[in-house]
Design a protein around this motif. Sequence first.
Motif, short mmCIF file in Angstrom:
data_model
loop_
_atom_site.label_atom_id
_atom_site.label_comp_id
_atom_site.label_asym_id
_atom_site.label_seq_id
_atom_site.Cartn_x
_atom_site.Cartn_y
_atom_site.Cartn_z
N ARG A 228 112.48 17.96 15.04
CA ARG A 228 113.57 18.38 15.94
C ARG A 228 113.32 17.88 17.35
N ASN B 13 110.56 19.36 19.68
CA ASN B 13 109.14 19.42 19.30
C ASN B 13 108.40 18.28 20.01
N THR C 249 107.97 24.96 14.92
CA THR C 249 109.44 25.13 14.98
C THR C 249 109.75 26.60 15.21
#
Length: 361
Positions: free
Chosen positions: A72, A75, A242
């Motif tokens: 993502r 990150n 996450t």
Amino acid sequence: MSEKIKNILSQENFSKEDLLELMKIDNSEDLDLLFKKAYEIKAKYVGRKVYYRGLIEISNKCIKNCKYCGIRRDNHNVERFSMSKAEIMEAVKWIYENNYASIALQSGERQDEEFVSFIEDLIREIKIFSNGKLGITLSLGEQSKETYRRWFEAGAHRYLLRIESTNLDIYNHLHPMDNKHTFEVRKKCLEYLREIGYQVGTGVMIGLPNQTEEDLVNDILFYKDMNIDMIGMGPYILHKDTPLGKEWENSVVSVEKRVELGLKMIAITRIFLKDVNIAATTALQGLDPQGREKGLLAGANILMPTATALEHKGKYLLYDNKPGINDSVEKAKEIMDSNVKAIGDEIVYGEWGDSLHFKNK
Ligand code: 5AD
Ligand code: SF4
């Protein structure tokens, strides 16, 4: 063994209640019955055949911020990479020489013109290189209809875009609202792909906390409603960096349960939709060392061995403990070949292995 399950499995058509009964199976005898039936349907409609798609993970750069995914946007612990055209063509060449007949190009999502035209040129180059012999599947996220059309006209003919979950509460919990990441847009994209003429693939994540058996049945009904040709779905796996990896650290569904649900989803989808292509995914293998074989025995007929260069493999981590990241392409092929042979399915080389559902329409 329950008579009820036996009766349901002897039918040709299934109501939502039937599917729910199957999804709720909780004993190993009935489970065996379900998998045997699914394998029978697979043998009858698509054959005891397995097709390979050489998977090339071309870039881990992504504009989206899915709260479950290791690559993502936010990150910052990820080393970002994009393969050059030469590197990608190297992998394509390997796939072509090993006679897989189909490649799948996957990456994080990007919508800028530089990326769109890079892909368009790449597709043309692959078509020219292979004399039109390599089938091309794309898995490059949400795009405008115009982009999907450009890539189709360049020569891609299948597209994978997972709906992730058809339960709207879950969908919204998985995806942040800040970048217009809505269920409606995702569904619209699937419709565009269909209208343009792609074979359309979708799928969901399985075994999310708070996801019910009914949610999963609704996912399968969605495949039917959308007249989907190909399914790629697998268990959810935590990624520690996450938001959901942290939120669900202590509430994650047990590994056994997620594997069982993953296999049930494959089996029930096979029984219900019959002639679609269904992949046994890496995530399933990630939770069970025999995940691939079990997936094939539960009705899957597609495998996607990765052909990403070893150098980049370790950076394309959607979830923790992704299997095979230290295996060379040759090793990955060897392992997969032996997995398939072990259960007695035939690996079909040199054919695209298009979705029969698409052809039968
Ligand atoms: N666990 C399982 N599957 C995941 N995906 C992304 N992150 C995870 C995860 N943590 C799946 C999504 C996406 C596909 C490319 O990978 O379903 O669509
Ligand atoms: Fe990007 Fe796909 Fe991961 Fe979402 S699941 S963050 S779109 S790579």
